[in-house]
Design a protein around this motif. Structure first.
Motif, PDB file in Angstrom:
ATOM      1  N   MET A   1       0.842  -1.207   0.000  1.00  0.00           N
ATOM      2  CA  MET A   1       0.000   0.000   0.000  1.00  0.00           C
ATOM      3  C   MET A   1       0.869   1.246   0.000  1.00  0.00           C
ATOM      4  N   GLU A   2       0.588   2.168  -0.903  1.00  0.00           N
ATOM      5  CA  GLU A   2       1.392   3.377  -1.011  1.00  0.00           C
ATOM      6  C   GLU A   2       1.129   4.314   0.164  1.00  0.00           C
ATOM      7  N   PRO A   3       2.185   4.960   0.699  1.00  0.00           N
ATOM      8  CA  PRO A   3       1.972   5.923   1.778  1.00  0.00           C
ATOM      9  C   PRO A   3       1.214   7.149   1.281  1.00  0.00           C
ATOM     10  N   THR A   4       0.339   7.676   2.142  1.00  0.00           N
ATOM     11  CA  THR A   4      -0.425   8.867   1.765  1.00  0.00           C
ATOM     12  C   THR A   4       0.309  10.142   2.137  1.00  0.00           C
ATOM     13  N   SER A   5       1.227  10.051   3.072  1.00  0.00           N
ATOM     14  CA  SER A   5       2.028  11.211   3.464  1.00  0.00           C
ATOM     15  C   SER A   5       3.431  11.046   2.936  1.00  0.00           C
ATOM     16  N   THR A   6       4.255  12.033   3.109  1.00  0.00           N
ATOM     17  CA  THR A   6       5.618  11.961   2.592  1.00  0.00           C
ATOM     18  C   THR A   6       6.609  12.328   3.679  1.00  0.00           C
ATOM     19  N   ALA A   7       7.862  11.954   3.457  1.00  0.00           N
ATOM     20  CA  ALA A   7       8.904  12.206   4.451  1.00  0.00           C
ATOM     21  C   ALA A   7       9.444  13.619   4.293  1.00  0.00           C
ATOM     22  N   HIS A   8       9.714  14.260   5.418  1.00  0.00           N
ATOM     23  CA  HIS A   8      10.266  15.609   5.392  1.00  0.00           C
ATOM     24  C   HIS A   8      11.589  15.652   6.140  1.00  0.00           C
ATOM     25  N   THR A   9      12.377  16.643   5.847  1.00  0.00           N
ATOM     26  CA  THR A   9      13.684  16.828   6.476  1.00  0.00           C
ATOM     27  C   THR A   9      13.599  17.971   7.478  1.00  0.00           C
ATOM     28  N   ASN A  10      14.713  18.205   8.155  1.00  0.00           N
ATOM     29  CA  ASN A  10      14.809  19.343   9.076  1.00  0.00           C
ATOM     30  C   ASN A  10      15.465  20.560   8.424  1.00  0.00           C
ATOM     31  N   LEU A  11      15.600  20.521   7.104  1.00  0.00           N
ATOM     32  CA  LEU A  11      16.246  21.624   6.395  1.00  0.00           C
ATOM     33  C   LEU A  11      15.398  22.887   6.481  1.00  0.00           C
ATOM     34  N   LYS A  12      16.065  23.992   6.655  1.00  0.00           N
ATOM     35  CA  LYS A  12      15.375  25.282   6.709  1.00  0.00           C
ATOM     36  C   LYS A  12      16.357  26.372   6.313  1.00  0.00           C
ATOM     37  N   PRO A  13      15.878  27.523   5.883  1.00  0.00           N
ATOM     38  CA  PRO A  13      16.785  28.602   5.471  1.00  0.00           C
ATOM     39  C   PRO A  13      17.567  29.138   6.671  1.00  0.00           C
ATOM     40  N   LYS A  14      18.698  29.744   6.379  1.00  0.00           N
ATOM     41  CA  LYS A  14      19.491  30.347   7.446  1.00  0.00           C
ATOM     42  C   LYS A  14      18.704  31.457   8.141  1.00  0.00           C
ATOM     43  N   SER A  15      18.950  31.589   9.427  1.00  0.00           N
ATOM     44  CA  SER A  15      18.247  32.620  10.193  1.00  0.00           C
ATOM     45  C   SER A  15      18.636  34.010   9.699  1.00  0.00           C
ATOM     46  N   SER A  16      17.647  34.884   9.627  1.00  0.00           N
ATOM     47  CA  SER A  16      17.900  36.281   9.232  1.00  0.00           C
ATOM     48  C   SER A  16      18.046  37.185  10.451  1.00  0.00           C
ATOM     49  N   PHE A  17      18.120  36.570  11.631  1.00  0.00           N
ATOM     50  CA  PHE A  17      18.260  37.350  12.859  1.00  0.00           C
ATOM     51  C   PHE A  17      19.548  38.164  12.824  1.00  0.00           C
TER      52      PHE A  17
ATOM     53  N   ASN B   1      12.029   3.875  -5.866  1.00  0.00           N
ATOM     54  CA  ASN B   1      10.771   3.163  -6.028  1.00  0.00           C
ATOM     55  C   ASN B   1      10.624   2.009  -5.042  1.00  0.00           C
ATOM     56  N   ALA B   2      11.724   1.581  -4.455  1.00  0.00           N
ATOM     57  CA  ALA B   2      11.669   0.506  -3.461  1.00  0.00           C
ATOM     58  C   ALA B   2      11.492   1.047  -2.045  1.00  0.00           C
ATOM     59  N   ASP B   3      11.450   2.354  -1.906  1.00  0.00           N
ATOM     60  CA  ASP B   3      11.340   2.982  -0.589  1.00  0.00           C
ATOM     61  C   ASP B   3       9.859   3.167  -0.236  1.00  0.00           C
ATOM     62  N   ASP B   4       9.381   2.356   0.684  1.00  0.00           N
ATOM     63  CA  ASP B   4       7.972   2.406   1.068  1.00  0.00           C
ATOM     64  C   ASP B   4       7.608   3.635   1.892  1.00  0.00           C
ATOM     65  N   HIS B   5       8.622   4.392   2.347  1.00  0.00           N
ATOM     66  CA  HIS B   5       8.353   5.563   3.168  1.00  0.00           C
ATOM     67  C   HIS B   5       8.091   6.824   2.337  1.00  0.00           C
ATOM     68  N   LEU B   6       8.253   6.709   1.033  1.00  0.00           N
ATOM     69  CA  LEU B   6       8.042   7.863   0.159  1.00  0.00           C
ATOM     70  C   LEU B   6       6.742   7.714  -0.610  1.00  0.00           C
ATOM     71  N   SER B   7       6.020   8.808  -0.725  1.00  0.00           N
ATOM     72  CA  SER B   7       4.807   8.807  -1.543  1.00  0.00           C
ATOM     73  C   SER B   7       5.211   8.831  -3.014  1.00  0.00           C
ATOM     74  N   PRO B   8       4.314   8.436  -3.912  1.00  0.00           N
ATOM     75  CA  PRO B   8       4.639   8.476  -5.345  1.00  0.00           C
ATOM     76  C   PRO B   8       5.075   9.857  -5.822  1.00  0.00           C
ATOM     77  N   LYS B   9       4.400  10.903  -5.340  1.00  0.00           N
ATOM     78  CA  LYS B   9       4.766  12.257  -5.755  1.00  0.00           C
ATOM     79  C   LYS B   9       6.155  12.637  -5.252  1.00  0.00           C
ATOM     80  N   HIS B  10       6.505  12.145  -4.074  1.00  0.00           N
ATOM     81  CA  HIS B  10       7.828  12.466  -3.524  1.00  0.00           C
ATOM     82  C   HIS B  10       8.922  11.778  -4.334  1.00  0.00           C
ATOM     83  N   ARG B  11       8.667  10.541  -4.730  1.00  0.00           N
ATOM     84  CA  ARG B  11       9.649   9.828  -5.554  1.00  0.00           C
ATOM     85  C   ARG B  11       9.858  10.569  -6.880  1.00  0.00           C
ATOM     86  N   ILE B  12       8.760  11.008  -7.463  1.00  0.00           N
ATOM     87  CA  ILE B  12       8.850  11.731  -8.732  1.00  0.00           C
ATOM     88  C   ILE B  12       9.620  13.031  -8.551  1.00  0.00           C
ATOM     89  N   PHE B  13       9.361  13.736  -7.451  1.00  0.00           N
ATOM     90  CA  PHE B  13      10.059  15.011  -7.234  1.00  0.00           C
ATOM     91  C   PHE B  13      11.560  14.800  -7.078  1.00  0.00           C
TER      92      PHE B  13
END
Length: 368
Positions: free
Chosen positions: A1-17, A242-254
């Motif tokens: 069964m394909e996952p409905t959500s996708t995996a995210h990272t902790n990446l974020k832009p540098k602080s502008s402080f 494509n063998a990674d069950d933790h990625l949604s189809p759209k995430h694999r394509i991206f």
């Protein structure tokens, strides 16, 4: 069964402080004290140095000499000083191979940035990227990547060939490459041939009981990064995605589209001339080692781990990117036949034998 959500990272832009925009009374006082101390530093005081006056003068003369180029050696950690004309001649020799590098008549950076912006916007709408990830990947003011090469003095001290490097810090694809690498790295660690470092190699070899019929065989993949065809490299990356069950189809394509974008928009400059890499991936981009490792991983499934006439001869096989170390059971002739077998592939890969230790004359394997 394909996952409905996708995996995210902790990446974020540098602080502008910016401290100067958020000052209070205590910060004002601290800022004033530090500023006064800096202004009162006596730069004319004699500083302690382990260099003599003559050595300092020699270094200054070298750094000011525009007729030479100073680079790190490709291997060994040494420093190489070359005549600028020799260094430039080798650079143009590398760039002159138009099957790898294409000269451009104009700068495509603005158009490429628009294309990337559309791709990132769609990924955010598809919830493949978070807002922070999108802001991290997008570089508002990208710089042009720079080409240089590292002299391979271990191959020729007089006229060393160069290993091409494309330095893409803050370039259009630098953060996208970082993002992709986070996902590819976990597949690399899972490869059967994966070798982390020399310490791991030593640990693994402790379990090997050496026999008189064993040989050390080490090999090198010739210009691995440069010789991976784009479509073949993308296909092998897709195999793992494509063998990674933790990625949604759209995430694999991206991620697949991101890899293609990095490969096909690798634009750089050398001496005010703009080029685009047509084949392979640039040494210098973040995801390149993972990408190359996965390509080799698919190759190994066919040529190393698949059943063939040499299966019983391979006692031990590990690889660190483009360096292979093998314990071989059999004769020199059989080993030579095996290396010919590897070089008969249609993966655009070529191998050179670097080290062969015969029978009982065993010495330690080369460091990884």
């Amino acid at each position: 069964m394909e996952p409905t959500s996708t995996a995210h990272t902790n990446l974020k832009p540098k602080s502008s402080f910016n401290l100067t925009y958020h000052k209070g009374n205590y910060i004002d006082t601290f800022f004033s004290l530090v500023s006064n101390e800096v202004r009162n530093i006596n730069y004319n005081e004699k500083t302690i140095s382990n260099l003599s006056h003559e050595e300092k003068r020699a270094l200054k003369e070298l750094s000011d000499d525009k007729s030479i180029v100073i680079r790190s050696a490709d291997k060994g950690g040494g420093i190489v000083i070359q005549k600028r004309e020799d260094y430039t001649l080798e650079a143009y020799k590398i760039l002159g191979d138009h099957s790898y590098y294409e000269p451009l008549s104009s700068n495509p950076l603005t158009e490429d940035a628009r294309t990337l912006e559309v791709m990132l916007k769609q990924a955010e709408e598809d919830q493949v990227l978070t807002k922070k990830e999108k802001e991290f990947i997008k570089i508002n003011f990208p710089t042009m990547a720079i080409f240089y090469h590292l002299p391979k003095v271990h191959k020729d001290t007089n006229n060393p060939p160069g290993r091409p490097i494309i330095s893409g810090i803050n370039s259009l694809t630098s953060n996208l490459s970082h993002y992709v690498d986070i996902f590819l790295q976990k597949y690399v660690i899972g490869l059967r041939s994966h070798l982390r470092d020399s310490s791991q190699l030593i640990t693994l070899l402790k379990d090997i009981h050496w026999e008189p019929t064993y040989l050390w065989l080490t090999m090198d993949v010739v210009s691995l990064y440069s010789n991976i065809p784009h479509e073949a490299g993308i296909d092998t990356s897709n195999y793992y995605l494509n063998a990674d069950d933790h990625l949604s189809p759209k995430h694999r394509i991206f991620i697949s589209e991101a890899i293609r974008f990095i490969l096909t928009h690798n634009v750089f400059m050398f001496e005010n001339k703009i080029y685009k890499q047509r084949k392979g991936t640039a040494m210098g981009t973040r995801f390149a080692p993972s990408y190359a490792n996965l390509y080799m991983g698919c190759f190994e499934e066919e040529f190393i781990y698949n059943q063939h006439e040499w299966s019983d001869n391979i006692i031990f096989y590990k690889r660190y990117i483009d360096d292979l170390i093998i314990i071989w059971k059999g004769s020199n002739e059989e080993a030579e036949s095996f290396t010919s077998h590897l070089n008969s592939n249609n993966w655009n890969l070529r191998f050179t034998t670097k080290y062969l230790c015969i029978n009982n004359k065993v010495s330690r394997p080369p460091a990884i």
